[in-house]
Write a protein that holds these residues in place. Structure first.
Motif, PDB file in Angstrom:
ATOM      1  N   GLY A   1      -7.879  12.978   0.352  1.00 31.74           N
ATOM      2  CA  GLY A   1      -7.849  13.638  -0.736  1.00 31.74           C
ATOM      3  C   GLY A   1      -6.726  13.221  -1.572  1.00 31.74           C
ATOM      4  O   GLY A   1      -6.621  13.143  -2.940  1.00 31.74           O
ATOM      5  N   PRO A   2      -5.331  13.771  -1.162  1.00 27.73           N
ATOM      6  CA  PRO A   2      -4.143  13.779  -1.899  1.00 27.73           C
ATOM      7  C   PRO A   2      -4.054  12.316  -2.708  1.00 27.73           C
ATOM      8  O   PRO A   2      -3.600  11.836  -3.727  1.00 27.73           O
ATOM      9  CB  PRO A   2      -2.954  13.885  -1.219  1.00 27.73           C
ATOM     10  CG  PRO A   2      -3.629  14.994  -0.083  1.00 27.73           C
ATOM     11  CD  PRO A   2      -5.039  14.394   0.016  1.00 27.73           C
TER      12      PRO A   2
ATOM     13  N   ILE B   1       4.700  -0.401  -9.555  1.00 27.42           N
ATOM     14  CA  ILE B   1       4.032   1.074  -9.555  1.00 27.42           C
ATOM     15  C   ILE B   1       4.914   1.891  -8.450  1.00 27.42           C
ATOM     16  O   ILE B   1       4.977   1.458  -7.362  1.00 27.42           O
ATOM     17  CB  ILE B   1       2.660   1.166  -9.071  1.00 27.42           C
ATOM     18  CG1 ILE B   1       1.856   0.574 -10.310  1.00 27.42           C
ATOM     19  CG2 ILE B   1       2.226   2.612  -8.780  1.00 27.42           C
ATOM     20  CD1 ILE B   1       2.043   1.364 -11.542  1.00 27.42           C
ATOM     21  N   SER B   2       5.672   3.002  -8.797  1.00 29.95           N
ATOM     22  CA  SER B   2       6.494   3.707  -7.684  1.00 29.95           C
ATOM     23  C   SER B   2       5.686   4.626  -7.133  1.00 29.95           C
ATOM     24  O   SER B   2       4.705   5.364  -7.393  1.00 29.95           O
ATOM     25  CB  SER B   2       7.450   4.759  -8.463  1.00 29.95           C
ATOM     26  OG  SER B   2       8.442   3.690  -9.424  1.00 29.95           O
ATOM     27  N   VAL B   3       5.831   4.869  -5.736  1.00 25.52           N
ATOM     28  CA  VAL B   3       5.141   5.696  -4.920  1.00 25.52           C
ATOM     29  C   VAL B   3       5.901   7.051  -4.601  1.00 25.52           C
ATOM     30  O   VAL B   3       6.969   7.132  -4.393  1.00 25.52           O
ATOM     31  CB  VAL B   3       5.130   4.945  -3.520  1.00 25.52           C
ATOM     32  CG1 VAL B   3       4.416   5.944  -2.663  1.00 25.52           C
ATOM     33  CG2 VAL B   3       4.441   3.788  -3.598  1.00 25.52           C
ATOM     34  N   PRO B   4       4.944   8.031  -5.276  1.00 26.98           N
ATOM     35  CA  PRO B   4       5.632   9.453  -5.125  1.00 26.98           C
ATOM     36  C   PRO B   4       5.758  10.097  -4.062  1.00 26.98           C
ATOM     37  O   PRO B   4       4.757   9.642  -2.904  1.00 26.98           O
ATOM     38  CB  PRO B   4       4.669  10.083  -6.388  1.00 26.98           C
ATOM     39  CG  PRO B   4       3.498   9.496  -6.254  1.00 26.98           C
ATOM     40  CD  PRO B   4       3.788   7.968  -5.845  1.00 26.98           C
ATOM     41  N   GLU B   5       6.396  11.297  -3.733  1.00 23.36           N
ATOM     42  CA  GLU B   5       6.445  12.104  -2.441  1.00 23.36           C
ATOM     43  C   GLU B   5       4.953  12.647  -2.832  1.00 23.36           C
ATOM     44  O   GLU B   5       4.481  13.056  -3.873  1.00 23.36           O
ATOM     45  CB  GLU B   5       7.571  13.000  -2.705  1.00 23.36           C
ATOM     46  CG  GLU B   5       8.927  12.075  -2.265  1.00 23.36           C
ATOM     47  CD  GLU B   5       8.787  11.479  -1.001  1.00 23.36           C
ATOM     48  OE1 GLU B   5       8.352  12.201  -0.060  1.00 23.36           O
ATOM     49  OE2 GLU B   5       9.711  10.824  -0.707  1.00 23.36           O
ATOM     50  N   PRO B   6       4.198  12.983  -1.521  1.00 27.24           N
ATOM     51  CA  PRO B   6       4.753  12.588  -0.157  1.00 27.24           C
ATOM     52  C   PRO B   6       4.312  11.393   0.610  1.00 27.24           C
ATOM     53  O   PRO B   6       4.420  11.307   1.852  1.00 27.24           O
ATOM     54  CB  PRO B   6       4.110  13.969   0.693  1.00 27.24           C
ATOM     55  CG  PRO B   6       2.762  14.081  -0.158  1.00 27.24           C
ATOM     56  CD  PRO B   6       2.992  13.484  -1.459  1.00 27.24           C
ATOM     57  N   PHE B   7       3.885  10.621  -0.400  1.00 27.39           N
ATOM     58  CA  PHE B   7       3.472   9.294   0.288  1.00 27.39           C
ATOM     59  C   PHE B   7       4.556   8.434   0.406  1.00 27.39           C
ATOM     60  O   PHE B   7       5.540   8.390  -0.102  1.00 27.39           O
ATOM     61  CB  PHE B   7       2.395   8.833  -0.917  1.00 27.39           C
ATOM     62  CG  PHE B   7       1.310   9.491  -1.376  1.00 27.39           C
ATOM     63  CD1 PHE B   7       0.465  10.261  -0.670  1.00 27.39           C
ATOM     64  CD2 PHE B   7       1.472   9.842  -2.994  1.00 27.39           C
ATOM     65  CE1 PHE B   7      -0.314  11.304  -0.981  1.00 27.39           C
ATOM     66  CE2 PHE B   7       0.193  10.487  -3.204  1.00 27.39           C
ATOM     67  CZ  PHE B   7      -0.445  11.400  -2.375  1.00 27.39           C
ATOM     68  N   LYS B   8       4.043   7.425   1.242  1.00 26.84           N
ATOM     69  CA  LYS B   8       5.193   6.146   1.616  1.00 26.84           C
ATOM     70  C   LYS B   8       4.421   4.967   1.387  1.00 26.84           C
ATOM     71  O   LYS B   8       3.339   4.833   1.031  1.00 26.84           O
ATOM     72  CB  LYS B   8       5.481   6.600   3.122  1.00 26.84           C
ATOM     73  CG  LYS B   8       6.277   7.673   3.447  1.00 26.84           C
ATOM     74  CD  LYS B   8       6.471   8.054   4.855  1.00 26.84           C
ATOM     75  CE  LYS B   8       7.390   9.138   5.100  1.00 26.84           C
ATOM     76  NZ  LYS B   8       7.895   9.383   6.691  1.00 26.84           N
ATOM     77  N   GLU B   9       5.512   4.125   1.502  1.00 25.65           N
ATOM     78  CA  GLU B   9       5.051   2.357   1.023  1.00 25.65           C
ATOM     79  C   GLU B   9       5.306   1.891   2.355  1.00 25.65           C
ATOM     80  O   GLU B   9       6.376   1.905   3.111  1.00 25.65           O
ATOM     81  CB  GLU B   9       5.868   2.025  -0.091  1.00 25.65           C
ATOM     82  CG  GLU B   9       5.408   0.737  -0.433  1.00 25.65           C
ATOM     83  CD  GLU B   9       6.408   0.234  -1.460  1.00 25.65           C
ATOM     84  OE1 GLU B   9       6.758  -0.959  -1.609  1.00 25.65           O
ATOM     85  OE2 GLU B   9       7.062   0.895  -2.437  1.00 25.65           O
TER      86      GLU B   9
ATOM     87  N   VAL C   1       0.736  -1.286  -0.037  1.00 28.37           N
ATOM     88  CA  VAL C   1       0.010  -0.135   0.078  1.00 28.37           C
ATOM     89  C   VAL C   1       0.814   1.150   0.062  1.00 28.37           C
ATOM     90  O   VAL C   1       2.076   1.105   0.212  1.00 28.37           O
ATOM     91  CB  VAL C   1      -0.704   0.104   1.314  1.00 28.37           C
ATOM     92  CG1 VAL C   1      -1.835  -1.156   1.246  1.00 28.37           C
ATOM     93  CG2 VAL C   1      -0.197   0.008   2.466  1.00 28.37           C
ATOM     94  N   ALA C   2       0.162   2.217  -0.410  1.00 26.43           N
ATOM     95  CA  ALA C   2       0.675   3.721  -0.419  1.00 26.43           C
ATOM     96  C   ALA C   2      -0.001   4.396   0.772  1.00 26.43           C
ATOM     97  O   ALA C   2      -1.309   4.353   0.706  1.00 26.43           O
ATOM     98  CB  ALA C   2       0.618   4.462  -1.634  1.00 26.43           C
ATOM     99  N   TYR C   3       0.587   5.031   1.636  1.00 21.78           N
ATOM    100  CA  TYR C   3      -0.011   5.631   2.607  1.00 21.78           C
ATOM    101  C   TYR C   3       0.179   7.063   2.837  1.00 21.78           C
ATOM    102  O   TYR C   3       1.263   7.767   2.415  1.00 21.78           O
ATOM    103  CB  TYR C   3       0.080   4.988   3.904  1.00 21.78           C
ATOM    104  CG  TYR C   3       1.333   4.995   4.659  1.00 21.78           C
ATOM    105  CD1 TYR C   3       1.643   5.962   5.563  1.00 21.78           C
ATOM    106  CD2 TYR C   3       2.434   3.992   4.170  1.00 21.78           C
ATOM    107  CE1 TYR C   3       2.716   5.953   6.303  1.00 21.78           C
ATOM    108  CE2 TYR C   3       3.375   4.061   4.833  1.00 21.78           C
ATOM    109  CZ  TYR C   3       3.952   5.056   5.756  1.00 21.78           C
ATOM    110  OH  TYR C   3       5.013   5.118   6.492  1.00 21.78           O
ATOM    111  N   HIS C   4      -0.657   7.843   3.547  1.00 22.14           N
ATOM    112  CA  HIS C   4      -0.552   9.300   3.557  1.00 22.14           C
ATOM    113  C   HIS C   4      -1.073   9.556   5.114  1.00 22.14           C
ATOM    114  O   HIS C   4      -2.343   9.469   5.343  1.00 22.14           O
ATOM    115  CB  HIS C   4      -1.303  10.165   2.645  1.00 22.14           C
ATOM    116  CG  HIS C   4      -1.023  11.649   2.842  1.00 22.14           C
ATOM    117  ND1 HIS C   4       0.040  12.192   3.183  1.00 22.14           N
ATOM    118  CD2 HIS C   4      -1.809  12.693   2.711  1.00 22.14           C
ATOM    119  CE1 HIS C   4      -0.041  13.750   2.822  1.00 22.14           C
ATOM    120  NE2 HIS C   4      -1.205  13.815   2.855  1.00 22.14           N
ATOM    121  N   ILE C   5      -0.300  10.239   5.991  1.00 15.48           N
ATOM    122  CA  ILE C   5      -0.863  10.627   7.222  1.00 15.48           C
ATOM    123  C   ILE C   5      -0.890  11.988   7.482  1.00 15.48           C
ATOM    124  O   ILE C   5      -0.174  12.809   7.106  1.00 15.48           O
ATOM    125  CB  ILE C   5       0.008   9.991   8.603  1.00 15.48           C
ATOM    126  CG1 ILE C   5       0.162   8.437   8.280  1.00 15.48           C
ATOM    127  CG2 ILE C   5      -0.546  10.078   9.837  1.00 15.48           C
ATOM    128  CD1 ILE C   5       1.125   7.781   9.122  1.00 15.48           C
TER     129      ILE C   5
END
Length: 294
Positions: free
Chosen positions: A169-170, A214-222, A153-157
């Motif tokens: 949203g992002p 699939i590469s995870v872009p900033e600002p997200f993390k994997e 998963v890609a995640y955003h906090i």
């Protein structure tokens, strides 16, 4: 190099599988075929044949395709054992539910046998049936136990007084731009600092499943969600109250307890008919669980 062993027609006959089934399994990425130049038929090498045999056996056990893929990828006995153990646990839960339903049906039938003069469903009979099936509803397990596969998963906090939309949203914008929105599963959950009192900031993380490559872009993390057994309960509009119900049910469960080593999750499932509820997404609450020690 693996040599080609059979055509799709031969394989269908040998394993009792339709060519349509084989094409579907290939389309979801369980194995690959090759095209024979002269005939145009699909052919399968030894590796593909092994994958097909494993898939056929596990589908006979009613194991979902999404749980078969990691077994084929890892070619691991331990992964196979875990999936089979999870299936056994799910069957045990189903058997308990069937047993409870059978007892309720016998109670109603016994009542009908002792009231053989009745020719219609009268108020007294209706009340008795409601008593059997509806009494002590809150004391019964309303959750279901499911198995989630391990997921990349890609995640955003976000930490804020109302962080959910800002975290989601992002992630949604990126999924849409990367053409991943239709296939991704969406999960959210509270993060540190945990919610305390009204008006104080707290953390909320939003994550989306992404395929390999699939590469995870900033600002997200994997990260890798480990999967495993989860107690699942569909949430009402009162999300906090629904969590309380789920945790209370687990507290009184004779078979399962919470597993604090894994994150609890809220799966966001798109509601394509939001009229009446006003919610674009429905929530399924997922609490990680393990079997209680005997």
């Amino acid at each position: 190099m693996n040599r080609t062993v059979v055509s799709i027609q031969q394989l269908s006959e040998q394993l009792g599988l339709t060519s349509r089934t084989l094409r579907h399994w290939e389309a979801v990425g369980l194995f690959q075929s090759k095209r024979e130049v002269s005939s145009g038929w699909r052919t399968y090498d030894e590796h593909a044949l092994k994958c097909i045999r494993i898939t056929a056996l596990l589908r006979r056990m009613d194991i979902p395709i999404r749980e078969i893929q990691p077994i084929l990828d890892k070619d691991s006995v331990s992964a196979l054992k875990q999936v089979i153990q999870n299936r056994i646990m799910a069957l045990q839960v189903h058997q308990e539910e069937l047993g409870r339903m059978g007892q309720q049906l016998h109670q109603v039938l016994d009542y009908l046998n002792t009231s053989n003069k009745r020719t219609s469903i009268q108020e007294e009979l209706l009340s008795e049936m409601e008593r059997v099936f509806m009494s002590n509803v809150t004391g019964q397990s309303t959750f279901k136990v499911i198995t989630l596969p391990a997921m990349r998963v890609a995640y955003h906090i976000v930490v804020d007084q109302s962080p959910e939309d800002k975290a989601m949203g992002p992630i949604m914008d990126w999924l849409e731009s990367a053409n991943l929105l239709g296939t991704a599963r969406l999960f959210g959950g509270n993060m540190k600092p945990m919610p305390s009192s009204a008006g104080k900031p707290y953390g909320y993380g939003m994550c989306a499943t992404i395929p390999e490559g699939i590469s995870v872009p900033e600002p997200f993390k994997e990260m890798l969600l480990p999967g495993g057994l989860y107690a699942r309960l569909d949430s009402s509009d009162d999300i906090g109250g629904s969590w309380e119900i789920l945790m209370d049910q687990l507290e009184h469960s004779q078979k399962y307890r919470s597993d604090r080593s894994r994150l609890c999750l809220e799966e966001h499932i798109r509601n394509d008919s939001p009229a009446g509820s006003g919610n674009l997404y429905d929530l399924s609450l997922l609490e990680p669980v393990v079997l209680k020690s005997l």
